[in-house]
Design a protein around this motif. Structure first.
Motif, short mmCIF file in Angstrom:
data_model
loop_
_atom_site.label_atom_id
_atom_site.label_comp_id
_atom_site.label_asym_id
_atom_site.label_seq_id
_atom_site.Cartn_x
_atom_site.Cartn_y
_atom_site.Cartn_z
N LYS A 162 100.54 11.54 91.16
CA LYS A 162 101.64 10.61 91.45
C LYS A 162 102.14 9.88 90.21
N ALA A 163 101.50 10.09 89.06
CA ALA A 163 101.90 9.36 87.86
C ALA A 163 102.81 10.23 86.99
N GLU A 164 103.90 9.64 86.50
CA GLU A 164 104.75 10.38 85.59
C GLU A 164 104.12 10.39 84.21
N ILE A 165 104.08 11.58 83.60
CA ILE A 165 103.52 11.72 82.26
C ILE A 165 104.48 12.55 81.41
N THR A 166 104.25 12.54 80.10
CA THR A 166 104.82 13.57 79.23
C THR A 166 103.66 14.43 78.78
N LEU A 167 103.77 15.71 79.06
CA LEU A 167 102.71 16.66 78.70
C LEU A 167 103.18 17.48 77.52
N TRP A 168 102.36 17.54 76.49
CA TRP A 168 102.73 18.23 75.24
C TRP A 168 101.59 19.16 74.88
N ARG A 169 101.92 20.45 74.73
CA ARG A 169 100.87 21.41 74.35
C ARG A 169 100.76 21.44 72.83
N LEU A 170 99.61 21.00 72.33
CA LEU A 170 99.39 20.92 70.89
C LEU A 170 98.82 22.23 70.33
N GLY A 171 98.11 22.94 71.17
CA GLY A 171 97.47 24.19 70.74
C GLY A 171 97.16 25.02 71.97
N ASP A 172 96.58 26.22 71.74
CA ASP A 172 96.27 27.08 72.89
C ASP A 172 95.40 26.34 73.90
N GLU A 173 94.45 25.53 73.38
CA GLU A 173 93.52 24.84 74.27
C GLU A 173 93.54 23.34 74.01
N ALA A 174 94.70 22.83 73.68
CA ALA A 174 94.80 21.39 73.39
C ALA A 174 96.12 20.83 73.91
N PHE A 175 96.01 19.77 74.68
CA PHE A 175 97.18 19.11 75.23
C PHE A 175 97.10 17.61 74.95
#
Ligand SMILES: [Zn+2]
Lengths: 194, 103
Positions: A162-175
Motif C-alpha cells: 500500500k506504500a508508494e515507492i520509487t524502485l530503482w534497479r542498481l544491478g542484477d541483484e541490487a535494488f
C-alpha cells in the motif's frame, strides 16, 4: 552490488541500526542520508538543471542517470527525483550540499519556469541486495522484475503493497527503494516478513 | 489483475497503480454564465454510462502521475486503446485491430 557510488550504508554511529535484514541470499540495509530534490519543468529547463546538478536529467521514460555521487531519476515527463551524496558524513553535510545545489540549479535556470523542491528529509532509501532480492521484492511489488522487463538502470514509481515507492534497479541483484520516511517502517516490516 | 498500458511510460502496469478519472472528452462550456442551471447540471453530473465501448480518463497516479484517455469495453472490461490527453478519440476499427492497449 550497487553500481552507483550514491548509496552507502547508514552512518557509522548508526551502524547497528543500518541492517534491516540479513539472510542467505538477501540483505536489506538502510542507506545514509542524501540531498534530494523534486525538479519539475520542460525539456529546456531539465537540460539546464542537469548541467548545474552534475547529472543529466534523462528524457526516456523509467530511466535513471547516475554519475558518481549524483543521480537523476525520471518520474514523469516533466518530473525528476534528484539525489546527491555529500563528501562528508552527517546531516549537516547533507544540509549544506542541499543548499549549495539548490543555489546552483536556481542560478542556472534563471527565469526559465521550473520548480525545485528540497525533499532531502522526506525520503529514506533501503538497499535490497542478493540473489533473492527480486523474489523478496515481488512479494510486495506487482511489477515484472525479470532483467528483460526491468533492466539495470530502470527507475519507476510504483506500489509496495500500500506504500508508494520509487524502485530503482542498481544491478542484477541490487535494488534501491526510495520511500517516504513515515512509510519506511511499514516497508521494512514487510521485507522482514518476506 | 488487469494490466493497463500507460502511453506516457510506454509499459503495461497493474491496475492498482491507476485511478479512474471519469468520462473523457467532456468539454467545459466556453461561457458558463450563458448556461442555465439545467445545462450546467448536465455538464457537471450527466454522463453517458454506456453498455459497451466508452472513452474514459485514467491517471497513472502511482507511476508517472499523468492523465491519459482510454477506450474500454464496459461489458468485458477490456481496454481497446489508450491515447494521450488532447488526442482525438481513436476510431473503433483501428482500435480493435492492433492498438497496443492493456490486456
Ligand atoms: Zn505512466
Amino acid at each position: 552490488m550497487s553500481e552507483t557510488a550514491l548509496y552507502r550504508p547508514a552512518l557509522a554511529d548508526n551502524q547497528a541500526n543500518a541492517e534491516v535484514l540479513a539472510r542467505p541470499g538477501i540483505k536489506v540495509t538502510r542507506a545514509g542520508p542524501l540531498a534530494r530534490f523534486v525538479f519539475r519543468g520542460d525539456a529546456a529547463a531539465a537540460g539546464k538543471a542537469g548541467g548545474a546538478f552534475g547529472a543529466a536529467l534523462p528524457v526516456a521514460p523509467l530511466a535513471a542517470n547516475a554519475v558518481g555521487a549524483r543521480a537523476a531519476l525520471w518520474q514523469g515527463p516533466d518530473e525528476w527525483l534528484l539525489l546527491a551524496r555529500p563528501e562528508a558524513d552527517g546531516e549537516q553535510a547533507v544540509d549544506m550540499l542541499a543548499r549549495q545545489l539548490a543555489g546552483e540549479v536556481a542560478a542556472a535556470l534563471g527565469d526559465t519556469p521550473h520548480s525545485l523542491v528540497d525533499v532531502s528529509e522526506r525520503n529514506v532509501a533501503l538497499l535490497v541486495e542478493g540473489a533473492g532480492a527480486a523474489d523478496l521484492l515481488n512479494a510486495h511489488v506487482f511489477l515484472d522484475l525479470s532483467p528483460e522487463a526491468f533492466p539495470v538502470g530502470t527507475a519507476t514509481r510504483t506500489l509496495f503493497t500500500k506504500a508508494e515507492i520509487t524502485l530503482w534497479r542498481l544491478g542484477d541483484e541490487a535494488f534501491a527503494i526510495e520511500v517516504w520516511r513515515s512509510f519506511a517502517p511499514y516497508v521494512e516490516g514487510l521485507l522482514i516478513e518476506g | 489483475m488487469l494490466l493497463i498500458h500507460c502511453p506516457c511510460c510506454g509499459v503495461d502496469r497493474p491496475e492498482i497503480e491507476f485511478r479512474h478519472g471519469g468520462e473523457a472528452h467532456i468539454a467545459r462550456p466556453a461561457d458558463p454564465s450563458a448556461l442555465d442551471d439545467h445545462q450546467w447540471a448536465d455538464f457537471l453530473y450527466m454522463r453517458s454510462n454506456p453498455k459497451g465501448v466508452t472513452a474514459e480518463r485514467w491517471r497513472h497516479v502511482h507511476g508517472c502521475g499523468r492523465f491519459f484517455n482510454a477506450l474500454r469495453d464496459t461489458v468485458s472490461d477490456r481496454f481497446l486503446a489508450v491515447y494521450r490527453t488532447g488526442e482525438p478519440r481513436p476510431d473503433l476499427d483501428a482500435a480493435s485491430t492492433g492498438m497496443e492497449g492493456g490486456k
